[in-house]
Each structure stands twice: as structure tokens, then as C-alpha cells.
Write an enzyme that holds these catalytic residues in place. Structure first.
Site, PDB file in Angstrom:
ATOM      1  N   ASP A  60     -26.424 -10.558  -6.330  1.00  0.00           N
ATOM      2  CA  ASP A  60     -27.482  -9.747  -5.744  1.00  0.00           C
ATOM      3  C   ASP A  60     -26.952  -8.355  -5.428  1.00  0.00           C
ATOM      4  OD1 ASP A  60     -30.057  -9.520  -5.087  1.00  0.00           O
ATOM      5  OD2 ASP A  60     -29.935 -10.581  -3.167  1.00  0.00           O
TER       6      ASP A  60
ATOM      7  N   SER B 299     -35.356  -7.252 -17.600  1.00  0.00           N
ATOM      8  CA  SER B 299     -35.184  -8.035 -16.376  1.00  0.00           C
ATOM      9  C   SER B 299     -35.239  -9.512 -16.763  1.00  0.00           C
ATOM     10  CB  SER B 299     -36.170  -7.583 -15.310  1.00  0.00           C
ATOM     11  OG  SER B 299     -37.402  -8.138 -15.419  1.00  0.00           O
TER      12      SER B 299
ATOM     13  N   GLU C 129     -23.065  -6.343 -12.339  1.00  0.00           N
ATOM     14  CA  GLU C 129     -23.745  -6.065 -11.080  1.00  0.00           C
ATOM     15  C   GLU C 129     -22.763  -5.391 -10.123  1.00  0.00           C
ATOM     16  OE1 GLU C 129     -26.835  -7.077 -11.377  1.00  0.00           O
ATOM     17  OE2 GLU C 129     -27.686  -7.204  -9.350  1.00  0.00           O
TER      18      GLU C 129
ATOM     19  N   LYS D 107     -28.434 -19.083 -19.640  1.00  0.00           N
ATOM     20  CA  LYS D 107     -28.529 -18.337 -20.894  1.00  0.00           C
ATOM     21  C   LYS D 107     -28.215 -19.251 -22.079  1.00  0.00           C
ATOM     22  CE  LYS D 107     -26.939 -14.138 -18.590  1.00  0.00           C
ATOM     23  NZ  LYS D 107     -25.767 -13.357 -18.223  1.00  0.00           N
TER      24      LYS D 107
ATOM     25  N   CYS E  95     -23.566  -4.502  33.060  1.00  0.00           N
ATOM     26  CA  CYS E  95     -23.334  -3.609  34.195  1.00  0.00           C
ATOM     27  C   CYS E  95     -24.581  -3.429  35.050  1.00  0.00           C
ATOM     28  CB  CYS E  95     -22.836  -2.251  33.705  1.00  0.00           C
ATOM     29  SG  CYS E  95     -24.109  -1.275  32.904  1.00  0.00           S
TER      30      CYS E  95
ATOM     31  N   CYS F 294     -29.040  -3.986  31.960  1.00  0.00           N
ATOM     32  CA  CYS F 294     -27.886  -4.308  31.127  1.00  0.00           C
ATOM     33  C   CYS F 294     -27.206  -5.581  31.628  1.00  0.00           C
ATOM     34  CB  CYS F 294     -26.887  -3.146  31.150  1.00  0.00           C
ATOM     35  SG  CYS F 294     -25.374  -3.501  30.253  1.00  0.00           S
TER      36      CYS F 294
ATOM     37  N   LYS G 132     -26.376 -15.710  -9.946  1.00  0.00           N
ATOM     38  CA  LYS G 132     -27.130 -14.461 -10.018  1.00  0.00           C
ATOM     39  C   LYS G 132     -26.674 -13.593  -8.841  1.00  0.00           C
ATOM     40  CE  LYS G 132     -31.794 -12.787 -10.865  1.00  0.00           C
ATOM     41  NZ  LYS G 132     -32.037 -11.841  -9.780  1.00  0.00           N
TER      42      LYS G 132
ATOM     43  N   ASP H 276       0.846  -1.205   0.000  1.00  0.00           N
ATOM     44  CA  ASP H 276       0.000   0.000   0.000  1.00  0.00           C
ATOM     45  C   ASP H 276       0.872   1.241   0.000  1.00  0.00           C
ATOM     46  OD1 ASP H 276      -2.085  -1.636   0.158  1.00  0.00           O
ATOM     47  OD2 ASP H 276      -2.701  -1.104   2.209  1.00  0.00           O
TER      48      ASP H 276
ATOM     49  N   LYS I  18     -34.371 -19.404  -8.999  1.00  0.00           N
ATOM     50  CA  LYS I  18     -34.201 -18.883  -7.633  1.00  0.00           C
ATOM     51  C   LYS I  18     -33.959 -20.015  -6.645  1.00  0.00           C
ATOM     52  CE  LYS I  18     -34.913 -14.443  -8.122  1.00  0.00           C
ATOM     53  NZ  LYS I  18     -35.564 -13.302  -7.564  1.00  0.00           N
TER      54      LYS I  18
ATOM     55  N   PHE J   1       2.465   1.907  -3.317  1.00  0.00           N
ATOM     56  CA  PHE J   1       1.414   2.336  -4.231  1.00  0.00           C
ATOM     57  C   PHE J   1       1.117   3.815  -4.009  1.00  0.00           C
ATOM     58  CE2 PHE J   1      -2.867   3.041  -5.741  1.00  0.00           C
ATOM     59  CZ  PHE J   1      -2.930   2.294  -6.908  1.00  0.00           C
ATOM     60  N   ASP J   2       0.988   4.192  -2.761  1.00  0.00           N
ATOM     61  CA  ASP J   2       0.679   5.589  -2.430  1.00  0.00           C
ATOM     62  C   ASP J   2       1.762   6.544  -2.915  1.00  0.00           C
ATOM     63  OD1 ASP J   2      -1.762   5.300  -1.423  1.00  0.00           O
ATOM     64  OD2 ASP J   2      -1.154   5.243   0.697  1.00  0.00           O
TER      65      ASP J   2
ATOM     66  N   CYS K 165     -20.010   1.049  31.824  1.00  0.00           N
ATOM     67  CA  CYS K 165     -20.365  -0.231  31.217  1.00  0.00           C
ATOM     68  C   CYS K 165     -19.183  -0.743  30.385  1.00  0.00           C
ATOM     69  CB  CYS K 165     -21.606  -0.012  30.346  1.00  0.00           C
ATOM     70  SG  CYS K 165     -22.272  -1.523  29.649  1.00  0.00           S
TER      71      CYS K 165
ATOM     72  N   ARG L 107     -29.736   0.669 -14.194  1.00  0.00           N
ATOM     73  CA  ARG L 107     -30.777   0.077 -15.011  1.00  0.00           C
ATOM     74  C   ARG L 107     -32.026   0.965 -15.063  1.00  0.00           C
ATOM     75  NH1 ARG L 107     -33.413  -5.890 -14.340  1.00  0.00           N
ATOM     76  NH2 ARG L 107     -34.666  -4.946 -12.727  1.00  0.00           N
TER      77      ARG L 107
ATOM     78  N   TYR M  64     -21.278  -9.665 -16.577  1.00  0.00           N
ATOM     79  CA  TYR M  64     -21.910 -10.861 -17.121  1.00  0.00           C
ATOM     80  C   TYR M  64     -22.461 -10.717 -18.531  1.00  0.00           C
ATOM     81  CZ  TYR M  64     -25.822  -8.415 -14.908  1.00  0.00           C
ATOM     82  OH  TYR M  64     -26.711  -7.468 -14.517  1.00  0.00           O
TER      83      TYR M  64
ATOM     84  N   CYS N  12     -28.152   0.877  26.990  1.00  0.00           N
ATOM     85  CA  CYS N  12     -27.652   0.951  28.356  1.00  0.00           C
ATOM     86  C   CYS N  12     -27.085   2.360  28.524  1.00  0.00           C
ATOM     87  CB  CYS N  12     -26.555  -0.086  28.589  1.00  0.00           C
ATOM     88  SG  CYS N  12     -25.622   0.250  30.093  1.00  0.00           S
TER      89      CYS N  12
ATOM     90  N   GLU O  58     -24.671 -19.198 -14.767  1.00  0.00           N
ATOM     91  CA  GLU O  58     -23.939 -18.190 -14.002  1.00  0.00           C
ATOM     92  C   GLU O  58     -24.629 -17.980 -12.668  1.00  0.00           C
ATOM     93  OE1 GLU O  58     -23.634 -14.561 -16.385  1.00  0.00           O
ATOM     94  OE2 GLU O  58     -23.853 -15.848 -18.132  1.00  0.00           O
TER      95      GLU O  58
HETATM   96  P1  AMP Z   1     -34.604  -9.331 -11.552  1.00  0.00           P
HETATM   97  O1  AMP Z   1     -34.107  -8.021 -10.992  1.00  0.00           O
HETATM   98  O2  AMP Z   1     -35.035 -10.304 -10.528  1.00  0.00           O
HETATM   99  O3  AMP Z   1     -35.559  -9.135 -12.704  1.00  0.00           O
HETATM  100  O4  AMP Z   1     -33.312 -10.023 -12.185  1.00  0.00           O
HETATM  101  C1  AMP Z   1     -32.652  -9.454 -13.260  1.00  0.00           C
HETATM  102  C2  AMP Z   1     -31.370  -8.879 -12.781  1.00  0.00           C
HETATM  103  O5  AMP Z   1     -30.503  -9.875 -12.319  1.00  0.00           O
HETATM  104  C3  AMP Z   1     -30.599  -8.206 -13.866  1.00  0.00           C
HETATM  105  O6  AMP Z   1     -31.030  -6.908 -14.086  1.00  0.00           O
HETATM  106  C4  AMP Z   1     -29.210  -8.222 -13.322  1.00  0.00           C
HETATM  107  O7  AMP Z   1     -28.975  -7.024 -12.594  1.00  0.00           O
HETATM  108  C5  AMP Z   1     -29.203  -9.324 -12.287  1.00  0.00           C
HETATM  109  N1  AMP Z   1     -28.182 -10.353 -12.524  1.00  0.00           N
HETATM  110  C6  AMP Z   1     -27.352 -10.811 -11.558  1.00  0.00           C
HETATM  111  N2  AMP Z   1     -26.519 -11.728 -12.034  1.00  0.00           N
HETATM  112  C7  AMP Z   1     -26.768 -11.855 -13.349  1.00  0.00           C
HETATM  113  C8  AMP Z   1     -26.208 -12.651 -14.388  1.00  0.00           C
HETATM  114  N3  AMP Z   1     -25.220 -13.520 -14.140  1.00  0.00           N
HETATM  115  N4  AMP Z   1     -26.721 -12.510 -15.617  1.00  0.00           N
HETATM  116  C9  AMP Z   1     -27.728 -11.640 -15.868  1.00  0.00           C
HETATM  117  N5  AMP Z   1     -28.306 -10.864 -14.919  1.00  0.00           N
HETATM  118  C10 AMP Z   1     -27.838 -10.972 -13.678  1.00  0.00           C
HETATM  119 ZN    ZN Z   2     -24.306  -1.567  30.614  1.00  0.00          ZN
END
Ligand code: AMP
Ligand code: ZN
Length: 665
Positions: free
Chosen positions: A115, A80, A170, A285, A406, A403, A113, A31, A309, A34-35, A427, A134, A222, A421, A111
Site C-alpha cells: 500500500d 490498475s 511500489e 497473477k 497538571c 490537563c 499488495k 555509519d 482485498k 561509510f561517511d 506541565c 503512475r 513486482y 494544555c 504477492e
Molecule cells: P488499485 O490502485 O487498487 O487499482 O491497485 C493497483 C495498484 O496496486 C497498482 O497500481 C500497484 O501500485 C499496486 N500494487 C501493490 N502491490 C502490487 C503487486 N504485488 N503487484 C501489482 N500491483 C501492486
Molecule cells: Zn498540562
């Protein structure tokens, strides 16, 4: 080497190290080194503004403020995904695919998914151009400056890929980083963030990109969107995207049948809890891009892809006991102690119960059989009670009144979800927690002293509060467990050195509830000394920009507490910086009070950042876009033509860098 070559070499080098660290997870520089290189580059760029480049690694630290994110129409709609929940659903999907294509010759990619929040990145001539969320799929918000701070995203592509293209992916917040952010929030007395997903998407809309830069966000990609037909399959295009620098997860698999898709599902259904980030399913896909094109889209989804899911894993077990944890700020968290049970590959013994309302809402009682669920998150939660198994003799849970550490009576203020508390100074976990916060990196940054040692020092009676640290002597510390003369000396040196930490950081270190890093900076700038701050009235405090009732009240409470007054007096005596230094005061004034500036173009006497700082130091405000409220535009070379037109149409005064310097002199 010419200056330009020097700059380019440093940029290339820093980009490479960023790539190794953030994409390959393989650090190739310390680090510190790098700095040093980054500072060197920063200096060269400031001295040679003609070579300014928004995609230079120096621009990753952020610093731009966006008040209103511009709405941008997607060149290619962001759809979506349709969902499926069983093998049968997937087989039906495959039937439709085969029917449209008129063939059963199909390959799929599987792949994870991820979150988080989806993002569309545009690259032109290998350069990162913009990032758009999006939104509703047709149009989203432009968040380019915020996205530029995410270091795993390449700002330019070196080798040949496909002409101009978009990358979709994502934005996620890995679990470890998320937990760390929450620890800091707790330490500041702030509510914890609920989950990584919302925190990731919220981060994209922060106004100050420097704040985004501090968050450990990541971007997993992705999809490549391009009109070029260089690659025949989705898999191939992603493999090549990875080669040119994008973070494409290696978890992607190529399969030939829905049976194989299901092998992938089963494999990840359990393993997903070991991933560093959250996933709630998989995405299947059609691999062949020509076939994707033939399949096309419904009004909402691509026909060539579908999400599967994961089911949340659930078990039932018995609740043996409810215990209560005390946080650094005194916040109480109830914890369910469960009869150990196997869940998604781990043994679960504890689950969070959040707060008193949650217990009441679910009517959770000791000896109940409860349903425990593990979704994407690591900490399991109790989702319901199995009332069929409740004993007749069971009694409603009475929430802790005192508590556990304490024994002080707990309080719950109106509007707060949690009990507290109030025994701030007596404490143990609160005392230790406050000192741990005081020494932390963003606060007093004390080297040679760690959280465990703080606890040890307190238990040994050597310290009761953070001011006591400054009385410690090497001889007192050496006898402690796992201490040697050298480490003891390092610790004392570290403590001594912290006397130079500037006032704004000291203010943050004090651990006044709701006074986080940013608020501390604002307060330091406005009040200039701890005495001014502590004698300020509630009204004076709320009159400061961006200081609300909650913060103001917390400061008033802090300042009225005799314990705190004594603490501050002691810090003064030992020589901690409790006011803004003369040097930084010298550069400050109120000359630009009430004036709003927009800065545009390239400058010669000072860097853009210094210019902005000078505006703020002199009481002015910097805005990123021109509006009716703008008073001045400081224009450098190459100011954008559209800005010029807008400024002229609104009749805003345009001044040069030199005019500006005259103004503040
Ligand atoms: P949903 O929001 O439930 O309609 O799911 C669609 C969203 O899943 C997309 O807009 C992506 O943001 C997300 N997503 C996450 N992983 C993937 C992936 N491997 N391929 C495509 N979409 C993905
Ligand atoms: Zn306490």
C-alpha cells in the site's frame, strides 16, 4: 591506480554497502566508516568533475529542487487492478482465464499488495534513467531526482539482466519510519501525518530532493517490463531481478490452484499485521508470460491479474474509560480504554479517539459497546457504537476540561482539531518533551544523554528547562539510577560539546512551534541572530520568503514570553551559538538579491552544490528549470543543448563559472 579507478572503486564499494544494508537488511560497515568513504568520494568527484555521474552514490543525498514535475507519457500503460472479495470471485476470474486460454493448465503467483504509490523505473544499458509516477496510467510525473535518493533502488545493474527494461513497484513508507516522522512532527508542533500511504505518495512530489532523502522511503518491486523473451514466467523474471539487485520481496509464492491461492490468503490475513509495512490485500497473477500476453487487457485492467482485498477485522467490546494523553507540545489525545479483546492475533486494550470532534461525531460514551477495527494500520480504531446495547442511563461524553498531568484548564484555538494544555512551563510531559527535543540528533545532538535520563533529571529536580542542562555537574549526575562515573562524564562532555552547534540548529532545538529544521535554517540566514529574530515584528517576519502567518505568530508569541526571554539569556551566558558565526557571515551578502539562477553543466573551481550554496548565501535563488523569470544561467562544460536553445530564445544571459565568481567577489 588512476583517479578514475579510485573513484570507481569507491563507488562500487559504497553501492555494495548500500545494497547490503537497504536491500538485504544486513549492515556490513559502520555509519561512521561509510561517511568517511562517502566524503572521500565526494572530494575526488569535486576535484575531478570530468568523472561526474548522476548515478554515483554521492548523488543519493539529493539537493536538486524541482518546481514543476514534467509530465511523461508511459511507454507501456500502467493499468490498475480489478478487485475481488471472495473465493467465489476468484473462481469466476479463473473460469474466464481458462476460457480465453482454452486450457486449464495455469499457474499463479501470489504477492502481497503493498500500500503505497506505484512507480515506473526505466533502465538503459544497466543505468537508472528515470522514474515516473503512475498518474492516470497513460502519463505520470517525472520524479527521478527524488527517487534517486531511495537507497534500496539500484542506480545501476552490474550483471547481465535483460537489455533495456522498466521495473515497476511500489514506493512505501515502513511503519516504524512513519511513526518516527510523526514523533518529530509532534515535537515541532505540527499535525501528524494520517497514514503511511499518503505520506509516501506525497513525498514523491516534494520539491527539494534533499527532503525526500531524509524520509525512510523504500521501494518494493513486482514487475519487469521488457520486450525481451529471456524469461518464460513472471516468477522467474522477478527472481532474476532480485539477483541483480532489486528489492523483490520474498513473500511471493508460486501456486497451482485457487485453493492454494486461498491458503496464501489465509496465511497472510493474520500475519500481515506483523509486516514492517502496510498491505491491504494480495495480487494474483498468471505466471506464464506467454499466457499473460494472450489474455491481454480490458480498458482498465490486465486480464491476467486480480487483487484480493483483505477484510478489515472487526470485533465489538466495551469502552471502560476515556483517558487523555499530553504530548510534547501540550496537544491532548483522547484514548479509549477497552475491555481487552482478541483482534487479528493480538490483544487490544486501547484505541485512539483522535480528538473531541471524533467522539462527538460517533457519540461515543463510557460503557458503550463499540466496534473496533484493525485495517492495515497497527493502532486499532473505533468505527461505530452498537446503539442496540446502550444503557438507558448513559450520558453524553463530556470532554476533558483540565490537563490530566497538571490540572490546567485546556484551550482549543479556532481551526485546531486538538485541545492544548497551555501550561507550557509547568506541565511535566511538556517540560520533558521540550528538553528531549533540544538534545535530539537534528537539534543539539547531545551524546551521552537519552530521553529517559532527561525525565529522570527532571523528576530529581536537577533540571527544569534545557538551559539548566549547562549547570549540571558530574557529582550531581553520578548518584542517579544506572549512572556510573564514566557515563556521567560522557554526558557532561556531550553537553559541553553542544556549545559549538551552529545557530541554525540551535534555533531548531529551541522548539518554537512550527519552526522545523527547514524553517530554522531560513530564519537563521535571514535574521542572523536570536536578538534580531526575537525583536522582529509580525510584519517583518511574514515578509521573509516562505514564512507564513502561522509561523510568524508563533515566533512573536515565543519572543514575548518572559520565560523564553530568560531562557535565551541563560543560553547566551553559557555560550551557546545564538548568532551566525563570523566565518559563515563572511561568505554571505545580498549581492544577488532578487536574481534567479539556473546552474547547468560541469564546473571546475567549485562543485555544483557549492555553487548553488554560493548563490543562496549571496541572496540569490536557484531554480532547476529555465523560464521567463530566470535572470542568469551559470553554464559549465557540457551544458545541455536544449537548455542552450531555450535560454537563447528567452534572451537570458549566460555566464561562465568565472563570471559568477567575479559577481560575488
Ligand atoms: P488499485 O490502485 O487498487 O487499482 O491497485 C493497483 C495498484 O496496486 C497498482 O497500481 C500497484 O501500485 C499496486 N500494487 C501493490 N502491490 C502490487 C503487486 N504485488 N503487484 C501489482 N500491483 C501492486
Ligand atoms: Zn498540562
Amino acid at each position: 591506480m588512476t583517479i578514475q579507478q579510485k573513484i570507481q572503486t569507491l563507488r562500487d564499494e559504497l553501492n555494495k554497502h548500500n545494497y547490503n544494508y537497504y536491500v538485504l537488511d544486513n549492515a556490513t560497515i559502520s555509519d561512521f566508516d561509510f561517511d568517511i568513504k562517502l566524503k572521500a568520494l565526494e572530494k575526488l568527484e569535486t576535484e575531478n568533475p570530468a568523472f561526474f555521474d548522476v548515478n554515483s552514490p554521492t548523488q543519493r543525498v539529493g539537493g536538486t529542487v524541482t518546481k514543476n514535475f514534467e509530465t511523461i507519457t508511459h511507454k507501456n500503460r500502467m493499468y490498475s487492478l480489478d478487485n475481488s472479495y471472495s473465493k467465489e470471485d476468484l473462481l469466476n476470474w479463473e473460469k474466464r482465464v481458462h476460457k480465453i486460454l482454452g486450457t486449464t493448465e495455469t499457474q499463479y503467483t501470489c504477492e502481497l499488495k503493498f500500500d503505497g504509490a506505484s512507480i515506473n523505473l526505466t533502465y538503459e544499458n544497466g543505468q537508472f534513467q528515470k522514474a515516473v509516477t503512475r498518474g492516470d496510467g497513460f502519463q505520470g510525473d517525472e520524479v527521478t531526482n527524488n527517487i534517486r535518493t531511495i537507497k534500496s533502488i539500484p542506480l545501476h545493474i552490474k550483471s547481465d539482466f535483460v537489455g533495456n527494461f522498466e521495473m515497476r513497484g511500489e514506493i512505501i513508507l515502513p511503519i516504524v519510519g512513519f511513526n518516527k516522522m510523526n514523533e518529530e512532527r509532534l515535537a515541532n508542533g505540527e499535525e501528524e501525518y494520517r497514514n503511511p500511504r499518503n505520506t509516501a505518495s506525497g513525498s514523491l512530489k516534494l520539491q527539494d530532493s534533499a527532503e525526500v532523502a531524509k524520509r525512510p522511503l523504500d521501494c518494493l518491486l513486482y514487475q519487469v517490463v521488457t520486450s525481451e523473451r529471456k524469461y518464460k514466467t513472471h516468477f522467474e523474471s522477478l527472481e532474476n531481478a532480485r539477483k541483480v539487485g532489486f528489492k523483490v520481496p520474498k513473500t511471493i509464492a508460486l501456486v497451482n490452484s485457487i485453493d492454494e491461492v486461498f491458503d496464501f490468503v489465509n496465511q497472510w490475513d493474520a500475519k500481515r499485521f506483523d509486516l514492517p509495512y502496510e498491505t491491504d490485500g494480495i495480487v494474483i497473477k498468471v505466471n506464464n508470460l506467454q499466457q499473460q500476453e494472450e489474455l491481454g487487457y480490458t480498458s482498465k485492467y490486465p486480464r491476467w491479474a486480480i487483487a484480493y482485498k483483505f477484510k478489515a477485522v472487526q470485533v465489538s467490546t466495551v469502552l471502560n474509560k476515556i483517558s487523555y494523553q499530553v504530548g510534547r507540545t501540550g496537544a491532548i489525545t483522547p484514548v479509549a480504554n477497552l475491555e481487552p479483546v482478541q483482534l487479528a492475533g493480538t490483544t487490544v486494550k486501547r484505541a485512539s479517539l483522535h480528538n473531541a470532534d471524533q467522539i462527538e461525531k460517533l457519540d461515543i460514551r463510557i460503557n458503550d459497546t463499540v466496534f473496533v477495527e484493525k485495517g492495515g494500520e497497527i493502532i486499532p480504531k473505533i468505527i461505530a457504537v452498537d446503539f442496540t446495547k446502550r444503557h438507558d442511563s448513559s450520558l453524553p461524553t463530556i470532554y476533558a476540561t483540565h490537563c490530566p498531568e497538571c490540572n490546567t484548564e485546556l484551550v482549543r484555538k479556532e481551526g485546531d482539531a486538538k485541545h492544548y494544555c497551555p501550561n507550557e512551563f509547568g506541565c511535566p510531559p511538556q517540560i520533558t518533551g521540550r528538553i528531549q527535543h533540544f538534545i535530539s540528533r537534528k537539534a543539539m545532538d547531545i551524546d551521552g544523554l537519552g530521553g529517559e535520563t532527561v525525565d529522570l533529571l527532571r523528576k530529581e529536580g536537577l533540571i527544569q528547562n534545557y538551559a539548566d542542562l549547562y549547570d549540571l555537574k558530574v557529582e550531581q549526575v553520578i548518584p542517579l539510577e544506572r549512572m556510573a562515573e564514566k557515563s556521567a562524564q560522557n554526558m557532561i562532555n556531550g553537553i559541553e560539546k553542544s556549545k559549538n552547534i551552529p545557530f541554525e540548529k540551535v534555533l531548531f532545538a529551541l522548539g518554537i512551534r512550527f519552526v522545523g529544521e527547514t524553517v530554522a535554517k531560513k530564519l537563521a540566514k535571514h535574521f542572523k541572530s536570536i536578538d534580531n529574530l526575537m525583536t522582529a515584528s509580525f510584519d517583518e517576519l511574514v515578509n521573509v520568503d516562505e514564512i507564513g502567518d502561522r509561523i510568524a505568530q508563533s515566533i512573536v508569541d515565543f519572543s514575548n514570553d518572559l520565560n523564553n526571554i530568560q531562557l535565551i539569556n541563560k543560553l547566551k551566558v553559557v555560550g551557546i551559538q545564538l548568532s551566525v558565526s563570523a566565518e559563515s557571515l563572511e561568505n554571505q551578502s545580498e549581492k544577488l538579491k532578487g536574481q534567479i539562477f539556473v546552474v547547468s553543466g560541469v564546473f571546475h573551481q567549485m562543485s555544483r552544490n557549492d555553487l548553488k550554496k554560493a548563490i543562496e548565501d549571496n541572496g540569490g535563488k536557484v531554480s532547476s528549470s529555465i523560464s521567463k523569470k530566470t535572470n542568469f544561467i551559470v553554464a559549465g562544460d557540457n551544458m545541455g543543448p536544449s537548455k542552450l536553445v531555450k535560454a537563447e530564445s528567452l534572451g537570458i544571459t549566460i555566464i561562465s563559472e568565472n563570471d559568477f565568481i567575479d559577481k560575488i567577489r
